[in-house]
Design a protein around this motif. Structure first.
Motif: not given
Length: 138
Positions: A110-138
């Motif tokens: 994405l950065r090579k393609a010119g996107f300016e504000k790109v962030y990698n989610l540290r820990g991915g979905l595992h970290a997201w779920e560990a923080e008890k943040l919402p997950v969707s299956t839709k």
């Protein structure tokens, strides 16, 4: 200690190479931290700056659960799909995967393609779920 000094004197190129490698590793770690965001930081970007979340996991994993409103663009073929994100070049983009490792290559694309504000989610979905943040299956 004397043996260490003697070793360094006899193997200056080897010791210099070690310091270069350590410096490059430190630089790489600092860059990775600068261009990544933890789940709490991601929620701030989503809620305050309308960040777009791109999930690069395989479609089957995406359907089992993903960040709410995330877009699925599997890593396999990701480069061919970047054009579909052109309208988000000025918008923060958060890239997620299972554990935060595979999404790094998509961030680079994405950065090579010119996107300016790109962030990698540290820990991915595992970290997201560990923080008890919402997950969707839709």
């Amino acid at each position: 200690m004397e043996q260490l000094i003697e070793f360094a004197g006899n193997h200056a190129i080897l010791v210099a190479s070690l310091f270069v490698v350590l410096a490059l590793l430190a630089f790489n770690l600092m860059q990775a931290q600068k261009n990544s965001v933890d789940p709490v930081g991601a929620t701030h970007l989503i809620n305050r700056e309308d960040a777009v979340v791109i999930d690069v996991r395989p479609m089957a994993d995406f359907h089992k659960g993903h960040i709410v409103n995330a877009r699925s663009i599997p890593l396999n073929g990701f480069k061919n799909q970047i054009h579909s994100l052109e309208k988000f070049k000025q918008t923060p983009v958060i890239v997620s995967c299972k554990s935060g490792n595979q999404s790094g290559s998509a961030c680079g694309d994405l950065r090579k393609a010119g996107f300016e504000k790109v962030y990698n989610l540290r820990g991915g979905l595992h970290a997201w779920e560990a923080e008890k943040l919402p997950v969707s299956t839709k």
